[in-house]
Design an enzyme around this catalytic site. Sequence first.
Site, short mmCIF file in Angstrom:
data_model
loop_
_atom_site.label_atom_id
_atom_site.label_comp_id
_atom_site.label_asym_id
_atom_site.label_seq_id
_atom_site.Cartn_x
_atom_site.Cartn_y
_atom_site.Cartn_z
N PHE A 138 0.79 -1.13 0.03
CA PHE A 138 0.08 0.07 -0.02
C PHE A 138 0.92 1.34 -0.21
O PHE A 138 1.79 1.25 0.85
CB PHE A 138 -0.68 0.17 1.18
CG PHE A 138 -1.87 1.14 1.19
CD1 PHE A 138 -3.08 0.96 0.60
CD2 PHE A 138 -1.74 2.43 1.74
CE1 PHE A 138 -3.83 2.14 0.45
CE2 PHE A 138 -2.51 3.30 1.95
CZ PHE A 138 -3.57 3.12 1.08
N ASP A 223 9.16 2.40 1.21
CA ASP A 223 8.22 3.06 1.74
C ASP A 223 8.26 2.83 3.04
O ASP A 223 7.85 1.67 3.69
CB ASP A 223 6.64 2.69 1.09
CG ASP A 223 5.69 3.24 1.45
OD1 ASP A 223 5.64 3.63 2.72
OD2 ASP A 223 4.63 3.39 0.95
N LYS A 252 3.14 9.54 8.49
CA LYS A 252 2.58 8.87 9.86
C LYS A 252 3.02 9.54 10.97
O LYS A 252 3.04 10.85 11.62
CB LYS A 252 2.22 7.65 9.83
CG LYS A 252 1.34 7.04 8.59
CD LYS A 252 1.08 5.59 8.82
CE LYS A 252 0.15 5.17 7.77
NZ LYS A 252 -1.32 5.19 8.14
#
Length: 403
Positions: A138, A223, A252
Amino acid sequence: MNAAPQRSDFERVMVPNYAPQNFVPVRGEGSRVWDQSGRDYIDFGGGIAVTCLGHAHPALVKALTEQAGKIWHLSNVYTNEPALRLAERLVERTFAERVFFANSGGEANEAALKLARRAAYDRFGEDKYEIIAFDGSFHGRTFFTVSVGGQPKYSSGFGPRPAGITHLPYNDLDAVAKQISDRTCAVIVEPVIGESGIVPATPEFLAGLRELTRKHNAALIFDEVQSGVGRTGKLYCYEHYGVVPDILTSAKGIGGGFPLAAMLTTEAWAKHFSVGVHGSTYGGNPLGCAVANAVLDIIDTPETLAGVVKRADRMAARLNEIAAKSGAFSELRYRGLWFGWQLKPAFRGRAGEVLAAAAREGLMVLLAGPDVVRMAPSLVISDAEMDEGLARLERAVLSLFGG
Ligand code: PLP
């Protein structure tokens, strides 16, 4: 005064792309959150691995309010002190020599993928644009990043996808060796896949990707949107592997709950983003960067990072006890304070029920697909908060699966 908005207003005024829980949190402190009725919840979700210092951490509140009293927004027509300070620290503490700031993980990955394509175009011409990504990964919800992500359910139904993207099985180096060529401009990989259940890359896989990308002049992009900023017990997860990427994306946790993201890279790659090639109105805004500097003050210390490992082992031991009592779980995967709790085949599809039962007991957890309960609590959660959360989790799990 108008009455407070209610959860029931959601369907009336919001686009129906989310299905939020039936309570509305209004306040948080540490790893505890209160809803409109004053009921408290222990937060093991951390806003999906975001609130790495819990809620309303005094140092973050101070950094935000102090900066708010100075200057909020400038645009990138000007630079600003908090952004320069933050970039300096990220450069000092990682492989990176240059930083680009964005506002979300998807945007950081969009920048990383565009940078890889632009560098390939500048150096080798227009035929070098292919991207290799992995099943189950993702990378965000922009059309480019969702197309690169390995979950077709998120990218189908929006018309033709960007060309040149291939998805391969995660941890399958042979498949990459067969696919990669001099047309490949990037391989993008999560060192630990988050959304698909906290599945770590093998060391051989990441080392092999490094070798193959180097051989074919392709960018290796890690990532670390979910795995970064102390989540696994290192500032960035790549440090566990000793494999250094060309580009790394972080989001995040970096803002501790304030929207901020960063793309880290080396000078050799960064130079392909020359003036005007890419940009963002808010990326690197003073408020977000001031908060992120305060986040790093606390997270990036040997004590906090060692504390993550200690807390993780403590929590894992209790989760394994609960698993044994309930008989419902086949495996607990964890890397630092990041847990994927796999339901046994007999309980397939019931992770959502665990989330709902946990909420009934006053606990916030997450899912990673229908079969995995995911947890990503604050990296400084207290023993008392952890124990209370685990007691609530045990009640929730046993209410569903007996034991
Ligand atoms: N990359 C990874 C590994 C993620 O886990 C996420 C979000 O869950 C993203 C990218 C997208 O980040 P954002 O939702 O901030 O755009």
